[in-house]
Write an enzyme that holds these catalytic residues in place. Structure first.
Site, PDB file in Angstrom:
ATOM      1  CG  HIS A   1      -9.553   0.549   0.328  1.00  0.00           C
ATOM      2  ND1 HIS A   1      -8.920   0.294   1.532  1.00  0.00           N
ATOM      3  CD2 HIS A   1     -10.884   0.585   0.618  1.00  0.00           C
ATOM      4  CE1 HIS A   1      -9.813   0.173   2.486  1.00  0.00           C
ATOM      5  NE2 HIS A   1     -11.016   0.365   1.957  1.00  0.00           N
TER       6      HIS A   1
ATOM      7  CG  ASP B   1      -5.732  -2.372   4.003  1.00  0.00           C
ATOM      8  OD1 ASP B   1      -4.665  -2.199   4.611  1.00  0.00           O
ATOM      9  OD2 ASP B   1      -6.254  -1.504   3.277  1.00  0.00           O
TER      10      ASP B   1
ATOM     11  CG  MET C   1     -11.247  -2.174   6.267  1.00  0.00           C
ATOM     12  SD  MET C   1      -9.712  -1.762   5.392  1.00  0.00           S
ATOM     13  CE  MET C   1      -8.858  -0.755   6.612  1.00  0.00           C
TER      14      MET C   1
ATOM     15  CG  ASP D   1      -5.180   2.355   1.539  1.00  0.00           C
ATOM     16  OD1 ASP D   1      -6.167   1.618   1.449  1.00  0.00           O
ATOM     17  OD2 ASP D   1      -4.073   1.945   1.944  1.00  0.00           O
TER      18      ASP D   1
ATOM     19  CG  MET E   1     -11.062   3.583   3.050  1.00  0.00           C
ATOM     20  SD  MET E   1      -9.660   3.435   4.180  1.00  0.00           S
ATOM     21  CE  MET E   1      -8.321   3.421   2.991  1.00  0.00           C
TER      22      MET E   1
ATOM     23  CG  HIS F   1      -4.196  -1.492  -1.349  1.00  0.00           C
ATOM     24  ND1 HIS F   1      -5.338  -2.196  -1.698  1.00  0.00           N
ATOM     25  CD2 HIS F   1      -4.552  -0.694  -0.311  1.00  0.00           C
ATOM     26  CE1 HIS F   1      -6.323  -1.861  -0.886  1.00  0.00           C
ATOM     27  NE2 HIS F   1      -5.874  -0.940  -0.050  1.00  0.00           N
TER      28      HIS F   1
ATOM     29  CB  SER G   1      -0.902   0.010   1.246  1.00  0.00           C
ATOM     30  OG  SER G   1      -1.525   1.278   1.389  1.00  0.00           O
TER      31      SER G   1
ATOM     32  CG  MET H   1      -7.995   7.392   3.359  1.00  0.00           C
ATOM     33  SD  MET H   1      -7.006   7.361   4.884  1.00  0.00           S
ATOM     34  CE  MET H   1      -6.226   5.752   4.724  1.00  0.00           C
TER      35      MET H   1
ATOM     36  N   GLY I   1       1.345  -1.903   4.147  1.00  0.00           N
ATOM     37  CA  GLY I   1       1.950  -0.609   3.885  1.00  0.00           C
ATOM     38  C   GLY I   1       3.213  -0.400   4.686  1.00  0.00           C
TER      39      GLY I   1
END
Length: 214
Positions: A65, A173, A136, A34, A67, A32, A7, A36, A195
């Site tokens: 992903h 994750d 998660m 993330d 979020m 990956h 990540s 946010m 990550g």
């Protein structure tokens, strides 16, 4: 052998190109990303522009992903940026079935993520439609958190929900390390998102190799 998905949340952004390229060269299966928004989770990271930049660095599968609240507004943008999969949160989407099929209509793999407090049984009505389930193992929003031990059980529960004959990958994750990777795979994880334990290990190739050998 599990798929290793480093990540970039934990990468050094001053050296992002070098670190992603090194992860790619070292055997990472996926990268990956993330995303946010500061609303669904208490942090802000990046958007389609960074996905597009990473897509120019690597040809690896880009696992994005989301979020974020209202992910439907941004699906096309992330698809155009080069995402290969889009994962939305069960907790953030009102019409999950519609969103999953909108992702598939864009030609991408469609996934659903669940937070640690969401019962795995909530996936029963969507499991036949998704390509990926992300469990998660920390509370979404920050990297470097402590792994939640009940995640092993939750991975097994998700695996048991998948009907025979259906190929649905189970990702995990949060707090994933070479030390707990083997136990996670035994519990049902197909994809290990890591990550901090990769990009801040001081040995990116070694960390990826350990994950893949779980």
């Amino acid at each position: 052998m599990p798929l290793a998905a480093p990540s970039i949340l934990a990468a050094d952004f001053a050296e992002l190109q070098e670190q992603v390229a090194l992860a790619d060269k070292s055997g990472a299966d996926w990268i990956h990303v993330d995303v946010m928004d500061g609303h669904f989770v208490p942090n802000i990271t990046f958007g389609p522009l960074l996905v597009s930049a990473v897509n120019r660095i690597t040809e690896r599968f880009l696992d994005v992903h989301l979020m974020i609240e209202n992910p439907d507004f941004f699906l096309e943008d992330f698809a155009k940026a080069g995402a290969d999969s889009l994962i939305v949160h069960y907790e953030a989407v009102v019409h999950l079935n519609r969103t999953i099929h909108a992702i598939k209509d864009l030609g991408l793999k469609a996934g659903v993520a669940i937070n640690p407090s969401t019962p795995t049984e909530m996936l029963k009505e969507i499991i036949n439609d998704v390509d990926l389930v992300l469990v998660m193992s920390v509370n979404a929003g920050f990297g470097g958190q402590k792994f939640i031990e009940s995640s092993y059980r939750r991975l097994s529960e998700v695996k048991a929900l998948i009907p025979k004959g259906r190929e649905v990958l189970v990702e995990v994750d949060g707090g994933v390390t070479p030390e707990n990777a083997s136990k996670l795979v035994k519990a049902g994880a197909d994809v290990l998102v890591a990550g901090t334990s990769v990009f801040r290990s001081g040995d990116i190739p070694g960390a990826i190799k350990k994950l893949k050998s779980a």
